[in-house]
Write a protein that holds these residues in place. Structure first.
Motif, PDB file in Angstrom:
ATOM      1  N   GLN A  68      61.766   3.503  -8.752  1.00  0.00           N
ATOM      2  CA  GLN A  68      61.948   2.175  -9.430  1.00  0.00           C
ATOM      3  C   GLN A  68      63.491   1.555  -8.945  1.00  0.00           C
ATOM      4  OE1 GLN A  68      61.074   3.596 -13.445  1.00  0.00           O
ATOM      5  NE2 GLN A  68      59.379   2.179 -13.281  1.00  0.00           N
ATOM      6  N   LEU A  71      63.412   0.441  -5.321  1.00  0.00           N
ATOM      7  CA  LEU A  71      62.536  -0.696  -5.025  1.00  0.00           C
ATOM      8  C   LEU A  71      63.293  -2.102  -5.667  1.00  0.00           C
ATOM      9  CD1 LEU A  71      59.004   0.434  -6.501  1.00  0.00           C
ATOM     10  CD2 LEU A  71      59.612  -0.157  -4.058  1.00  0.00           C
ATOM     11  N   GLY A  76      64.908  -2.713  -1.140  1.00  0.00           N
ATOM     12  CA  GLY A  76      63.439  -2.541  -2.012  1.00  0.00           C
ATOM     13  C   GLY A  76      62.551  -2.750  -0.872  1.00  0.00           C
ATOM     14  N   PRO A  77      62.686  -3.873  -0.151  1.00  0.00           N
ATOM     15  CA  PRO A  77      61.439  -3.942   0.909  1.00  0.00           C
ATOM     16  C   PRO A  77      60.961  -2.924   1.851  1.00  0.00           C
ATOM     17  CG  PRO A  77      62.691  -5.971   0.804  1.00  0.00           C
ATOM     18  CD  PRO A  77      63.331  -5.003  -0.021  1.00  0.00           C
ATOM     19  N   SER A  80      59.466   0.023  -0.345  1.00  0.00           N
ATOM     20  CA  SER A  80      57.755  -0.419  -0.582  1.00  0.00           C
ATOM     21  C   SER A  80      57.169   0.239   0.681  1.00  0.00           C
ATOM     22  CB  SER A  80      57.640  -1.721  -0.603  1.00  0.00           C
ATOM     23  OG  SER A  80      58.137  -2.350  -2.053  1.00  0.00           O
ATOM     24  N   THR A  83      57.130   3.857   1.043  1.00  0.00           N
ATOM     25  CA  THR A  83      56.187   4.712  -0.062  1.00  0.00           C
ATOM     26  C   THR A  83      54.745   5.016   0.239  1.00  0.00           C
ATOM     27  OG1 THR A  83      57.375   3.349  -1.930  1.00  0.00           O
ATOM     28  CG2 THR A  83      54.963   4.393  -2.553  1.00  0.00           C
ATOM     29  N   GLU A 120      50.983  -1.741  -1.806  1.00  0.00           N
ATOM     30  CA  GLU A 120      52.142  -0.793  -1.722  1.00  0.00           C
ATOM     31  C   GLU A 120      53.373  -1.674  -1.147  1.00  0.00           C
ATOM     32  OE1 GLU A 120      49.894  -0.230   2.183  1.00  0.00           O
ATOM     33  OE2 GLU A 120      49.494  -0.590   0.066  1.00  0.00           O
ATOM     34  N   ARG A 121      52.763  -2.982  -0.402  1.00  0.00           N
ATOM     35  CA  ARG A 121      53.963  -3.361   0.433  1.00  0.00           C
ATOM     36  C   ARG A 121      54.429  -4.434  -0.355  1.00  0.00           C
ATOM     37  NH1 ARG A 121      50.163  -5.454   5.522  1.00  0.00           N
ATOM     38  NH2 ARG A 121      49.315  -3.487   6.203  1.00  0.00           N
ATOM     39  N   MET A 123      55.570  -3.648  -3.751  1.00  0.00           N
ATOM     40  CA  MET A 123      56.099  -3.095  -5.095  1.00  0.00           C
ATOM     41  C   MET A 123      57.284  -3.256  -5.434  1.00  0.00           C
ATOM     42  SD  MET A 123      54.665   0.878  -4.248  1.00  0.00           S
ATOM     43  CE  MET A 123      55.258   1.565  -5.509  1.00  0.00           C
ATOM     44  N   HIS A 124      58.347  -3.864  -4.485  1.00  0.00           N
ATOM     45  CA  HIS A 124      59.510  -4.316  -4.567  1.00  0.00           C
ATOM     46  C   HIS A 124      59.537  -5.784  -5.476  1.00  0.00           C
ATOM     47  CE1 HIS A 124      58.500  -6.035  -0.939  1.00  0.00           C
ATOM     48  NE2 HIS A 124      59.505  -7.036  -1.166  1.00  0.00           N
ATOM     49  N   LYS A 125      58.550  -6.436  -5.545  1.00  0.00           N
ATOM     50  CA  LYS A 125      58.385  -7.662  -6.062  1.00  0.00           C
ATOM     51  C   LYS A 125      57.562  -7.365  -7.274  1.00  0.00           C
ATOM     52  CE  LYS A 125      57.509 -10.616  -2.007  1.00  0.00           C
ATOM     53  NZ  LYS A 125      56.920 -11.298  -1.258  1.00  0.00           N
TER      54      LYS A 125
END
Length: 213
Positions: A68, A71, A76-77, A80, A83, A120-121, A123-125
């Motif tokens: 977390q 991300l 973060g991108p 993602s 991951t 999964e692409r 997840m940072h959002k």
């Protein structure tokens, strides 16, 4: 806020006049916003009760896992994109705890749901709800403290993210608290101990019926 808007639209489209909430994790935050809206406006379907499972109700007690934090960072991108099922499984095993570890079928299902339409692409959002909890803490914690709607907390006690330490803070801040802690259960009590969660929730609802709530 957007998720709460979606639920409001769903209730309106279905002509629902009253409803309960049973929420977990990210959903707890959405529930807190719906409680705040229930307090503010009378022209809404009646919120009858709220039951919350493990989640970051209080930013000061939320303990993020490493994924977390990655991300939420500037990379973060990239986190993602990198991951994978193995990394997800390692995180899930940690938050489930030793007594009720996830089986292979559960881990496979979680990964399949995350990958649906390439989730999964982004997840940072999706993880932006964590800083939003800090930004809106006064509103969302205040909703728990001032609502007249019956509240219930069912929490897996060994959850490293929001377990017994979160339940202790809940007892400090929320009047008329009603808390059930499930020993040896981690972050996903509804998966790890579904019978205990169901029994506790139905007992809560039955008490409300007996009280005429």
């Amino acid at each position: 806020m957007d998720q709460a808007d979606l639920y409001d639209a769903l209730l309106a489209s279905r002509g629902v006049s009253e409803f309960p909430i049973l929420a977990h994790d990210y959903g707890d935050t959405v529930a807190q916003e719906l409680i705040a809206r229930d307090i503010e406006r009378c022209d809404r379907p009646e919120l009858r009760s709220v039951c919350l499972l493990n989640g970051g109700l209080f930013p000061e007690t939320h303990r993020r896992v490493r994924l977390q934090s990655l991300l939420l960072s500037p990379i973060g991108p990239l986190a993602s994109l990198l991951t994978n099922k193995k990394k997800l499984s390692q995180n899930m095993i940690a938050v489930f705890g030793k007594e009720h570890p996830p089986d292979t079928e559960t881990l496979d299902s979680m990964w399949d749901m995350i990958r649906f339409q390439h989730g999964e692409r982004i997840m940072h959002k999706l993880i932006r709800y964590i800083p939003e909890r800090v930004e809106h803490r006064e509103r969302w914690v205040g909703a728990l403290q001032t609502t007249k709607v019956p509240l219930k907390l069912i929490v897996g006690s060994v959850d490293p993210i929001s377990g017994s330490h979160m339940a202790s803070r809940y007892r400090e801040l929320v009047p008329r608290y009603d808390v059930s802690e499930l020993a040896g259960v981690g972050h996903y009590p509804q998966v790890q101990s579904p019978r205990a969660v169901t029994d506790s929730y139905l007992a809560f609802r039955d008490r409300l019926v007996n009280l005429g709530a």
